[in-house]
Design a protein around this motif. Structure first.
Motif, short mmCIF file in Angstrom:
data_model
loop_
_atom_site.label_atom_id
_atom_site.label_comp_id
_atom_site.label_asym_id
_atom_site.label_seq_id
_atom_site.Cartn_x
_atom_site.Cartn_y
_atom_site.Cartn_z
N ALA A 1 48.63 -54.20 -100.01
CA ALA A 1 47.34 -54.45 -99.35
C ALA A 1 46.97 -53.28 -98.45
N MET A 2 47.96 -52.72 -97.76
CA MET A 2 47.70 -51.58 -96.87
C MET A 2 47.30 -50.33 -97.66
N ALA A 3 47.90 -50.17 -98.82
CA ALA A 3 47.60 -49.00 -99.65
C ALA A 3 46.12 -48.97 -100.04
N LYS A 4 45.54 -50.16 -100.23
CA LYS A 4 44.11 -50.22 -100.57
C LYS A 4 43.24 -49.75 -99.40
N GLU A 5 43.82 -49.82 -98.18
CA GLU A 5 43.10 -49.33 -96.99
C GLU A 5 43.45 -47.87 -96.70
N GLY A 6 44.34 -47.31 -97.54
CA GLY A 6 44.76 -45.93 -97.32
C GLY A 6 45.77 -45.79 -96.21
#
Length: 884
Positions: free
Chosen positions: A99-104
């Motif tokens: 999920a964090m990766a989608k926020e960069g």
């Protein structure tokens, strides 16, 4: 009990289930109370992952637990079914990182504290989803006592156990082989390794013997690990290699000298009989290395790239290095051959990356001292496996147990309570960070960054959830628990760990029984999986058919330890049974008087049918209880199903209809009483399996209970043991079946009544059959019933049948209008003659026989045989009727 009123015309689970579950919750029926007047009965739920979604395995496991709990609750025990969820370190952390990766964002960028804030927020939003799904399944857990493996109390328990085991030198930090996931970047447990069959190869590589022209050939499936070889091993009894023992070989590609050693671990009949030993990259090689004091050379980094020990291959991915090494060996003429080889490869259950066994500095539990008492407690029968055969699997694993790697390179989980002095490096294990180092007086410490294996906390589940390490009332009353219900796939990973943890920390076994069930397979017997696309969502089944139908389909006929096949047909069959129960109950209720008073019932007015059904439900109660005590839930449900469908619905209800319809019948009240009593007890026996429909119906019957959940489990009652009347009814029923079979064979419509003559074998049978006359009229379409002890007056053309205790005769002309039947048969004979003529014509036509495919000719020959057989039977029947 609700005010007596008719049930809705059809049963709609959607209108019933949510309402009834709320009623149970509102009335606190699930909540366990410490009651010294009652015996406790405890089950702890195998805690599902907070990332989980209800699947068929969960549905089966929790249905079986609920069946046991509901049964014991009705038996009067103080029942605790303790629910909760597991924090699932790897799965949860992976979801949050994703999920964090989608926020960069990366977890390293925000740091541990901020990451954990996000993790707890995620748990708050999604962690309760599977709990709500378990409620849809009808699970009667004590939700007031719900626990989470990382809640405050359980965290204290985890710390306490770690410290205790460390102080007893049963936990240590050292270098051993572990399962390493290069993508998740953590060690993982055996339970988190999934094995997949993959196409691979056996590479046969020549290792030159030093100062010789000889080679030793080794075969390997992981050539990239050869760079870490520190020996070549052969079996000490292998004559082929005895002359080489003690000599050295030159390790190809890195030109390092390594010894040839003898070890009985080597199977001389497998492969070449020579094995490369890589102690840092194989668990068996690691043990060989310890025995022979071999160096441990690690050739990979944590991301599965090659490290500095791999020399010219440093920086390459493991598979890239493999490809290059094979090419280099080929160029050096050291690659003898490549054999295709399919083998099971361990992969990470979370990301499907191939696991790399490698040496790593981790925290371990020394298992041998903990395993010994855990083995003994099963051997001496203190803990029993059901079925017993699964104890062998348990013993096999426990007797060959390896030390348990408990550290994980994750942030979500119980952080290891170990602190390192920044000044001198001393390790201090304590519940909180120390103030002063006892060795050097240093005041600055770093806590170990690793967390504990999820199984470490779930191993404490049976007692940590009851308040341990505090001596709570709950712990004293509900521990040890009564039974653990689980699938056979986690005997090692969870069951064994709970057993040794309970014995070590509590001094008592954690449960008395381990009830093992199988797995749910598809209709073809295949394991359900994403790759096959054959999974069935239990929530979709519930939405379409209702919870009771799902639970019925999961339980019916299944024996302990056996896998079961699940299909839509099975659920449709369950729904049919649900409808049968509902319609029968509606009929019963519709035939009750407005102000019925069962205090006026006189047992002297019970008929043979009444006494038979009372005896059957009485005996059934005893049988079902015995089945349940043996954990034979599937057999118990099968018996209840057969009783309700066949004996109660198909027989007894039909038998009492004349009395119900006759408002003035002298034993109408007794019929109503027996219907109410029998249906009520049958519903009680069915309730643990199908809780919703049984509650809805039971509350419309005449009883003093506010809910079937808290009603008394049926027990055997001596006064309802009418064994003689049961035997009488069995004879009457057998006679009815026999007459029905005769009529069915002769295609006699139910509307055509026929005289039945019984020739009884004795006075006793005469009396029984005389008593059953009204039943033969109702259930066997009898126009007249004659019972005698000889064959006088019986015509020769009468159709007959034999049962135990009597012969049955029905005059032929009572079954059929002989003239009309002959007329019909003559028409059938003409039609068959035409068909025979047509087929014979075809087969005698040479043109047809020459051109038609063989299959077509064979079909015509089959038709000829079939029509001829039918024709012969019709002629014979006409002859028999004409002569009669």
């Amino acid at each position: 009990m609700e005010e007596n009123k008719n049930l809705e015309k059809t049963y709609d689970p959607k209108q019933v289930e949510e309402r009834l579950y709320k009623k149970w919750m509102d009335n606190d029926y699930f909540h366990a109370v410490i009651d010294k007047e009652k015996d406790p009965y405890t089950i702890v739920i195998p805690p599902p992952n907070i990332t989980g979604q209800l699947h068929m395995g969960h549905a089966l496991d929790n249905t079986l637990q609920d069946i046991l709990i509901r049964w014991k609750r009705m038996q009067g025990y103080s029942t605790l079914w303790l629910p909760g969820t597991d924090h699932a370190s790897i799965a949860t952390e992976a979801k949050i990182v994703e999920a964090m990766a989608k926020e960069g964002i990366t977890k390293e960028a925000i740091g541990r504290e901020k990451f954990l804030e996000r993790a707890w927020e995620w748990k708050k939003l999604y962690g309760g989803r599977i709990v709500e799904q378990l409620k849809k399944l009808g699970s009667s857990c004590d939700w007031k006592r719900e626990r989470f493996t990382m809640d405050e109390g359980l965290s204290e328990a985890v710390k306490e156990v770690f410290i205790r085991l460390y102080n007893k030198k049963l936990i240590y930090r050292g270098e051993r082989i572990i399962n390493w996931c290069p993508k998740c970047n953590t060690s993982i447990s055996d339970a988190e390794v999934e094995y997949e069959e993959k196409e691979g190869s056996f590479w046969h590589i020549k290792y030159p013997v030093k100062d010789s022209n000889e080679f030793i050939v080794v075969a390997t499936t992981r050539p990239e690990t050869m760079l870490g070889d520190t020996a070549v091993a052969v079996n000490p009894d292998d004559e082929r290699y005895k002359h080489l023992l003690g000599k050295m070989v030159i390790l190809p590609l890195v030109n390092r000298e390594i010894p040839i050693i003898a070890d009985s671990y080597v199977d001389k009949d497998f492969g070449t009989g020579a094995v490369k030993i890589t102690p840092a990259h194989d668990p068996n090689d690691f043990e060989v290395g310890l025995r022979h004091n071999l160096p441990q050379i690690k050739v990979m980094n944590d991301d599965a790239t090659m490290n500095e020990n791999a020399r010219q291959y440093q920086g390459m991915d493991r598979y890239e290095a493999r490809k290059q090494m094979i090419e280099d060996l080929r160029n050096m003429d050291l690659l003898l051959k490549i054999q295709p080889h399919n083998h099971n490869v361990g992969t990470c259950y979370r990301c499907s990356t191939v696991i790399e066994p490698m040496i790593s500095k981790q925290w371990f539990v020394h298992m041998k001292p903990l395993a010994e008492p855990a083995i003994e407690t099963v051997k001496n029968g203190t803990i029993k496996f059901v079925p017993e055969r699964f104890a062998k699997i348990y013993f096999n694993w426990m007797e060959n147990i390896q030390d348990w790697c408990i550290s994980r390179q994750l942030w979500w989980g119980h952080r290891i309570p170990a602190y390192y002095c920044k000044k001198c490096g001393k390790v201090i294990v304590a519940a909180d960070m120390p103030d002063v180092c006892p060795d050097c007086g240093g005041t600055e410490f770093l806590q170990d960054p690793d967390t504990l294996d999820t199984w470490f906390s779930s191993a404490l589940w049976p007692f940590s959830t009851l308040g341990w390490p505090e001596n709570t009332e709950e712990l004293a009353y509900f521990y040890p628990t009564s039974v653990l219900v689980t699938g056979y796939d986690i005997i090692f990973f969870w069951v064994a760990r709970m057993i040794f943890s309970g014995l070590e920390q509590m001094g008592k076994e954690p449960f008395k029984y381990v009830f093992i069930h199988g797995i749910v397979r598809d209709e073809q017997g295949r394991k359900m999986s994403k790759s096959l696309g054959n999974g069935i969502d239990p929530l979709e089944v519930i939405d379409k058919y209702g919870t009771d139908s799902l639970r019925f389909a999961l339980t019916i006929g299944v024996s302990p330890g056996s896998d079961l096949r699940f299909s839509d047909k099975k659920v449709e069959s369950s729904r049919n049974f649900t409808n049968k129960v509902w319609n029968a109950s509606r009929f019963v209720l519709m035939n009750f008087d407005e102000n019925i008073d069962f205090s006026k019932v006189k047992e002297g007015r019970f008929t043979v049918a009444d006494k038979w059904i009372l005896t059957r439900i009485n005996n059934l109660s005893k049988e079902i209880t015995e089945n349940m005590e043996r954990f034979e839930a599937g057999i118990a449900l099968q018996k209840v199903y057969e009783f309700i469908w066949e004996e109660f619905c198909d027989w007894y209800i039909e038998l009492v209809k004349p009395r119900l319809y006759d408002k003035e019948h002298e034993s109408r009240l007794e019929a109503q009483y027996v219907l109410n009593y029998t249906l009520g007890n049958a519903l009680k026996l069915l309730h643990p399996f199908m809780p919703f429909i049984t509650e809805e119906i039971y509350c419309h019957l005449i009883n003093d209970d506010e809910s079937i959940m808290v009603s008394k489990w049926p027990e055997y009652i001596e006064k309802y043991n009418y064994s003689e009347d049961e035997a009488k009814m069995q004879l009457i029923m057998e006679a009815v079946r026999s007459v029905r079979n005769i009529r069915a064979e002769m295609n006699v419509p139910p509307s055509r009544k026929a005289k039945i003559i019984f020739v009884a074998s004795g006075v006793k049978e005469v009396k029984i059959l005389e008593e059953g006359k009204m039943y033969f009229e109702k259930l066997a379409s009898a126009s007249d019933v004659v019972v005698q002890q000889d064959k006088n007056g019986i015509s020769e053309d009468a159709v007959s049948s034999v049962i135990a205790g009597a012969e049955i005769f029905i005059p032929l002309d009572a079954l059929v209008d002989i003239e009309k039947e002959i007329e019909r048969l003559e028409k059938e004979k003409i039609n068959l003659e035409k068909e025979l003529e047509r087929v014979k014509g075809k087969l005698s036509n040479q043109g047809f026989v020459a051109k038609a495919p063989e299959k077509v000719i064979e079909e015509e020959k089959s038709k000829l045989m079939k029509y001829q057989e039918m024709y012969d039977k019709v002629v014979e029947r006409i002859k028999g009727l004409s002569n009669g």
